[in-house]
Write a protein that holds these residues in place. Structure first.
Motif, PDB file in Angstrom:
ATOM      1  N   ALA A  75       0.802  -1.265  -0.092  1.00  0.00           N
ATOM      2  CA  ALA A  75       0.157   0.079   0.062  1.00  0.00           C
ATOM      3  C   ALA A  75       0.916   1.332  -0.025  1.00  0.00           C
ATOM      4  CB  ALA A  75      -0.900  -0.037   1.117  1.00  0.00           C
ATOM      5  N   LYS A  76       2.225   1.031   0.020  1.00  0.00           N
ATOM      6  CA  LYS A  76       3.281   1.994  -0.195  1.00  0.00           C
ATOM      7  C   LYS A  76       3.015   3.102   1.091  1.00  0.00           C
ATOM      8  CE  LYS A  76       3.152   2.161  -5.373  1.00  0.00           C
ATOM      9  NZ  LYS A  76       2.931   2.804  -6.585  1.00  0.00           N
ATOM     10  N   GLY A  89      -2.492 -13.462   0.123  1.00  0.00           N
ATOM     11  CA  GLY A  89      -1.666 -13.093  -1.163  1.00  0.00           C
ATOM     12  C   GLY A  89      -1.677 -11.563  -1.219  1.00  0.00           C
ATOM     13  N   ASN A  90      -1.276 -11.134  -2.529  1.00  0.00           N
ATOM     14  CA  ASN A  90      -1.247  -9.675  -2.410  1.00  0.00           C
ATOM     15  C   ASN A  90      -2.025  -9.047  -3.660  1.00  0.00           C
ATOM     16  OD1 ASN A  90       0.199 -10.478  -4.894  1.00  0.00           O
ATOM     17  ND2 ASN A  90       2.142 -10.106  -4.295  1.00  0.00           N
ATOM     18  N   PRO A 131     -11.826  -2.984  -5.679  1.00  0.00           N
ATOM     19  CA  PRO A 131     -11.095  -1.700  -6.594  1.00  0.00           C
ATOM     20  C   PRO A 131     -11.486  -0.580  -5.903  1.00  0.00           C
ATOM     21  CG  PRO A 131     -13.318  -2.046  -7.495  1.00  0.00           C
ATOM     22  CD  PRO A 131     -13.214  -3.137  -6.510  1.00  0.00           C
ATOM     23  N   CYS A 132     -10.713  -0.366  -4.432  1.00  0.00           N
ATOM     24  CA  CYS A 132     -10.979   0.715  -3.746  1.00  0.00           C
ATOM     25  C   CYS A 132     -10.147   1.908  -4.215  1.00  0.00           C
ATOM     26  CB  CYS A 132     -10.571   0.546  -2.414  1.00  0.00           C
ATOM     27  SG  CYS A 132     -11.512  -0.682  -1.427  1.00  0.00           S
ATOM     28  N   ALA A 172      -2.597  -4.409  -5.453  1.00  0.00           N
ATOM     29  CA  ALA A 172      -3.011  -4.772  -6.720  1.00  0.00           C
ATOM     30  C   ALA A 172      -4.296  -5.338  -6.723  1.00  0.00           C
ATOM     31  CB  ALA A 172      -1.948  -5.709  -7.348  1.00  0.00           C
ATOM     32  N   LYS A 173      -5.063  -5.246  -7.976  1.00  0.00           N
ATOM     33  CA  LYS A 173      -6.430  -5.930  -8.023  1.00  0.00           C
ATOM     34  C   LYS A 173      -6.422  -6.825  -9.190  1.00  0.00           C
ATOM     35  CE  LYS A 173      -7.480  -1.955  -5.628  1.00  0.00           C
ATOM     36  NZ  LYS A 173      -6.405  -0.966  -5.390  1.00  0.00           N
TER      37      LYS A 173
END
Length: 303
Positions: free
Chosen positions: A59-60, A79-80, A85-86, A92-93
């Motif tokens: 999320a930086k 997972g990542n 899709p916020c 990543a989505k």
């Protein structure tokens, strides 16, 4: 006669890109030095060795170097890749990954080697799983506690109201159950996506308290997305009505030009004032400041 230089092919810049380039610069209070030292490398290398994800990286988070330098991290399980899709989130989505059954053990190993006394576990949203990932949360909390004896804080999605999901996570008895509100009701669908519902957030926090009153409940909001002061105070009142104990308020920072823009940068004095108002409402602990995130200094808040 002098020779003319060869023509240069310049990229075409669209009006939208020009607008993004013109985004306001960070105010002075959001600029700070990156911590130096080897501890941040130790944490990053350990996470890579054990194939673990953190929300800090995905999320930086602006605090990740500070946290890594103090050998802390917020682990992100399941997972990542996220199924929601916020508009504010850099995770990543897309197509999700298979749940890794040995992840709880690797998470416990990292917690032990980092010497953590308070472990924060969050996840991507997994609407594709029958239980939203609740069983995996349960196994991770037990594994970390058995290996380290540390206090555990979970930061969960809303599970889409799937039957039994909240109950399963509560059964692992985390010390803190966190579910972020993120924003005020008027902006909920725009910020969190059309699948999210403000009422689910309140119901989740209420249900956790009902199932086990000894678990501290926690929530957080990002500010600077266009919310009004009265809307923020009304939301905090709603959180208190469902028994929420701990609160975080932080400045939203746009992770990339593709994400929701920052409408306003709140000065530190305004965060102080909102934090004071929240304490007067009855929250047991409040962290309010431009760099505050949901798990920032989580151990100090929970103690």
């Amino acid at each position: 006669m002098s020779q003319l230089p060869a023509p240069v092919s310049l990229p075409i810049i669209t009006p939208e890109e020009v607008s993004r380039e013109a985004a306001p610069r960070l105010p002075r209070w959001l600029k700070r030095n990156v911590p130096k030292g080897n501890s941040n490398h130790f944490t990053a290398n350990l996470l890579e060795e054990l194939r673990l994800e953190t929300v800090c990286d995905n999320a930086k988070c602006p605090n990740r170097m500070e946290c890594y330098s103090q050998k802390t991290a917020t682990f992100m399980i399941l997972g990542n890749v996220c199924t929601r899709p916020c508009g504010f989130c850099a995770v990543a989505k897309g197509k999700t990954q298979q749940v890794e059954l040995d992840e709880p053990d690797r998470l416990a190993e990292a917690s032990a080697r980092l010497g953590l006394a308070h472990v924060v576990i969050t996840s991507v949203t997994r609407d594709d799983l029958d239980d939203g990932g609740a069983e995996h949360f349960y196994r991770c909390v037990l594994a970390v506690r058995e290996r380290t004896g540390a206090a555990v804080e979970v930061l969960t999605p809303d599970f889409l109201g799937k039957p039994g999901a909240i109950e399963r996570v509560v059964a692992s008895r985390p010390e803190v159950f966190n579910h972020n509100t993120e924003t005020v009701p008027r902006l909920y669908r725009e910020v969190r996506g059309r699948k999210s519902d403000y009422r689910w957030t309140l119901e989740l926090l209420r249900r956790v308290k009902e199932l086990d009153p000894t678990i501290k409940t926690k929530s957080g909001l990002m500010l600077g997305l266009g919310e009004l002061r009265d809307e923020v105070l009304d939301t905090l009142a709603d959180l208190r009505d469902v028994g929420c104990d701990l609160l975080t308020l932080g400045q939203y920072l746009q992770p990339s030009p593709e994400h929701l823009p920052v409408v306003r940068y709140l000065p530190p004095e305004e965060f102080d004032e909102l934090g004071l108002a929240a304490r007067r409402m009855g929250f047991a602990q409040v962290a309010s400041g431009p760099f505050v995130r949901s798990s920032y200094h989580a151990r100090e808040m929970a103690e």
